[in-house]
Design an enzyme around this catalytic site. Sequence first.
Site, mmCIF file in Angstrom:
data_model
loop_
_atom_site.group_PDB
_atom_site.id
_atom_site.type_symbol
_atom_site.label_atom_id
_atom_site.label_comp_id
_atom_site.label_asym_id
_atom_site.label_seq_id
_atom_site.Cartn_x
_atom_site.Cartn_y
_atom_site.Cartn_z
ATOM 1 N N ARG A 1 0.828 -1.211 0.000
ATOM 2 C CA ARG A 1 0.000 0.000 0.000
ATOM 3 C C ARG A 1 0.863 1.263 0.000
ATOM 4 O O ARG A 1 0.513 2.273 -0.578
ATOM 5 C CB ARG A 1 -0.965 0.002 1.196
ATOM 6 C CG ARG A 1 -1.825 1.260 1.281
ATOM 7 C CD ARG A 1 -3.040 1.092 2.205
ATOM 8 N NE ARG A 1 -2.687 0.595 3.513
ATOM 9 C CZ ARG A 1 -2.059 1.308 4.466
ATOM 10 N NH1 ARG A 1 -1.714 2.562 4.233
ATOM 11 N NH2 ARG A 1 -1.778 0.763 5.630
ATOM 12 N N TYR B 1 -20.232 12.785 -15.579
ATOM 13 C CA TYR B 1 -20.435 11.446 -15.033
ATOM 14 C C TYR B 1 -21.112 11.530 -13.658
ATOM 15 O O TYR B 1 -20.666 12.279 -12.788
ATOM 16 C CB TYR B 1 -19.094 10.736 -14.921
ATOM 17 C CG TYR B 1 -19.198 9.337 -14.390
ATOM 18 C CD1 TYR B 1 -19.737 8.320 -15.174
ATOM 19 C CD2 TYR B 1 -18.772 9.027 -13.117
ATOM 20 C CE1 TYR B 1 -19.840 7.035 -14.685
ATOM 21 C CE2 TYR B 1 -18.870 7.735 -12.622
ATOM 22 C CZ TYR B 1 -19.409 6.745 -13.406
ATOM 23 O OH TYR B 1 -19.517 5.478 -12.916
ATOM 24 N N ASP C 1 -11.304 14.567 -16.987
ATOM 25 C CA ASP C 1 -11.718 13.175 -17.073
ATOM 26 C C ASP C 1 -11.680 12.803 -18.554
ATOM 27 O O ASP C 1 -12.532 13.215 -19.342
ATOM 28 C CB ASP C 1 -13.132 13.003 -16.479
ATOM 29 C CG ASP C 1 -13.538 11.539 -16.399
ATOM 30 O OD1 ASP C 1 -13.011 10.724 -17.181
ATOM 31 O OD2 ASP C 1 -14.406 11.204 -15.564
ATOM 32 N N LYS D 1 -12.868 1.137 -18.325
ATOM 33 C CA LYS D 1 -13.502 1.277 -19.638
ATOM 34 C C LYS D 1 -12.535 0.891 -20.764
ATOM 35 O O LYS D 1 -12.267 -0.270 -20.939
ATOM 36 C CB LYS D 1 -14.043 2.698 -19.781
ATOM 37 C CG LYS D 1 -14.778 3.233 -18.528
ATOM 38 C CD LYS D 1 -16.067 2.493 -18.236
ATOM 39 C CE LYS D 1 -16.647 2.807 -16.853
ATOM 40 N NZ LYS D 1 -16.839 4.236 -16.556
#
Length: 373
Positions: free
Chosen positions: A47, A99, A170, A195
Amino acid sequence: MQPHLSNLKPESWLVAAGRSADPGAPLNVPPILASNFIIGQDRAYARNDATPTWEALEEVIGGLEAGRAVAFASGMAAIAAVFDQLPAGALVALPDDCYQGVVGLAMAGAARGRWAVRRIALTDTAGWQQACAEADLIWLESPSNPLLIVADLAAICAAPRKPGAIVAVDNTFATPLNQQPLAFGATVAVQSATKFIGGHSDLLAGVVTTRDEQIWRQLRHSRELNGATPGALEAFLALRGARTLALRLERAQRNALELAHRLAQHPMVTCVRYPGLPSHPTYETARRVLKGFGTMISFDLLGDASVADAVCRNVRLIRHATSLGGVESTMERRAAIPGQEHLPPTLLRLSVGIEDVDDLWQDLVSAMQAAAG
Ligand SMILES: *Cc1c(COP(=O)(O)O)cnc(C)c1O
């Protein structure tokens, strides 16, 4: 990065980058299933220190825009990390068409008094330029979801900014192959790698790219503190998908342009929203800022919502599903989604895949015929 790769075209970079140069190393960086590493080198805990699997994906996507990338658990995790950079009481400029997840995130933060939100029409270039001087986060999405409005990113990103302001784009619908926000001067570009980068509807991932070293470090820190890390298999699959991004995009957007033209001639279709059609309100901007018009088409049908729902029920090759950017064509009625009721009730959003274009057209025509009863 291997220095001999640095002047490759994006199509070659996508294939060649993100691999080890060491003899005997696997040709593809494998999914490394490790939370911790034996202490002694620069990697102790995933992490905090990332894994080679994430870094391979980051090298490939970051390099497409001559920047550095940070990979996240999803597109929304990537977007939340950008919002995480804001000081208390900030002003956020948000597109009118955007979005729904980003609108939800922005409004939830506003409701808690973290920041204020100003909505601006994507076509209002002067309004965005003014926002650059006044806002702390200028959040652009272009082409937008689902109206496919194209903002003049070149003009907006060149406007003078409030000190410390972040201009974020974006870029999910365009991908770095069709649009390069960082080259226009944006601070960060965001991809839902779920996507087009992944391209097969089998993962969730997100990527933020920047050329600003300090922002890059802050995004890494944000990922570490919020724990928004990508999964090993997801990062591996996203990079495997990215290898064929150029091919998939080329084929799918050729299909999309052809379908957009045919839909515009169909008697049941009242409006086709595709940036590559001269009838589209931002066609001229799209020709200037996009290298390709993309694979997304939104179109409105004659009649009411029940007709549009019937078309979704009657397609066979095209699948009735949300999301986008997969090899398979998918379609849905956007106003049916909670929070999207403001959209035209018959608007269908079609993510065009890589199938044969005549098969796709036949499927659409049959479904519209069946829906018309
Ligand atoms: C899907 C999508 C997102 C969110 O990405 P997830 O990977 O679903 O979290 C953000 N922006 C756009 C334009 C999207 O299409």
